[in-house]
Design an enzyme around this catalytic site. Structure first.
Site, short mmCIF file in Angstrom:
data_model
loop_
_atom_site.label_atom_id
_atom_site.label_comp_id
_atom_site.label_asym_id
_atom_site.label_seq_id
_atom_site.Cartn_x
_atom_site.Cartn_y
_atom_site.Cartn_z
N LYS A 51 72.26 72.76 44.65
CA LYS A 51 71.12 71.82 45.09
C LYS A 51 69.82 72.36 44.79
O LYS A 51 69.53 73.66 44.45
CB LYS A 51 71.24 71.83 46.78
CG LYS A 51 72.17 71.07 47.38
CD LYS A 51 72.22 69.54 47.18
CE LYS A 51 73.44 69.07 47.84
NZ LYS A 51 74.66 69.25 47.29
N SER B 250 76.95 65.08 43.65
CA SER B 250 75.55 65.25 44.54
C SER B 250 74.43 65.74 43.43
O SER B 250 73.50 65.26 43.74
CB SER B 250 75.50 66.42 45.28
OG SER B 250 75.84 67.52 44.84
#
Length: 205
Positions: A154, A117
């Site tokens: 993230k 990711s």
């Protein structure tokens, strides 16, 4: 290093904490009293820790305290694998090992990355160094968990109305806008290790 029993883990963690705070190790008799165990029991735990490679334990004769030296790797930054749901402190009890990185204190930990990711900025198999602290500004890479789910890396942005946005680096992943109360930040990224630098540190461990 071999896994530790809960009692051995407690003794070891207390020794590491004392070393980080003072630069040395405690008087063993006082240390045993602080743990609520006898001196003989403490010596048994220390001998077990020595057999498993977490420290050296050398007797110095009758009437003299044994010499205890923590393994260099064990005073470094704990390297965690996938962090499960639940308190971060639980994950430290099952660290994969320790990275011998000087000048980093107990606020720091390392996390081995799984998934893509954050690619191609952070790759699968990389190790990121994190500090347990709130992000000072938007756009920092953080180890976050959503509603007690597993930890993920993230970018974190604060939005109006008490919400936060979690953004991946990989455009294949859509951003997520969530209530701030649903997001827990376990750490802010301070560095990254890969390749020869990572291999050398793992060998030192």
């Amino acid at each position: 290093m071999q896994p530790l029993s809960p009692r051995q883990r407690k003794v070891h963690d207390r020794l590491v904490d004392h070393h980080r705070r003072t630069g040395g190790l405690p008087d063993l008799s006082e240390f045993a009293r602080g743990l609520g165990i006898t001196y003989v029991t403490l010596k048994q735990h220390l001998e077990a820790l020595a057999r498993k490679g977490y420290l050296t334990f050398e007797g110095r004769g009758r009437g003299r305290s044994p010499k205890v030296t923590l393994a260099a790797a064990a005073t470094g930054v704990p390297l965690l694998g996938t962090i499960p749901a639940g308190p971060l402190s639980d994950a430290f009890a099952h660290a994969d090992g320790y990275l011998p990185l000087a000048r980093l204190d107990e606020r720091h930990f390392a996390l081995r990355v799984r998934g893509d990711s954050m690619a191609d900025s952070i790759l699968d198999g990389d190790v990121v160094l994190l500090e347990r602290a709130p992000p000072a500004r938007d756009g920092l890479v953080c180890a976050v968990r959503v509603e007690d789910d597993d930890v993920t890396l993230k970018y974190v942005d604060r939005l109006a109305g008490g919400r936060v946005r979690l953004r991946a680096h990989n455009p294949a992943y859509d951003p997520r806008d969530l209530p701030a109360g649903a997001v827990q930040i376990d750490g802010v990224m301070r560095g990254l290790l890969r390749g020869l630098a990572l291999t050398a540190l793992l060998r030192a461990d």
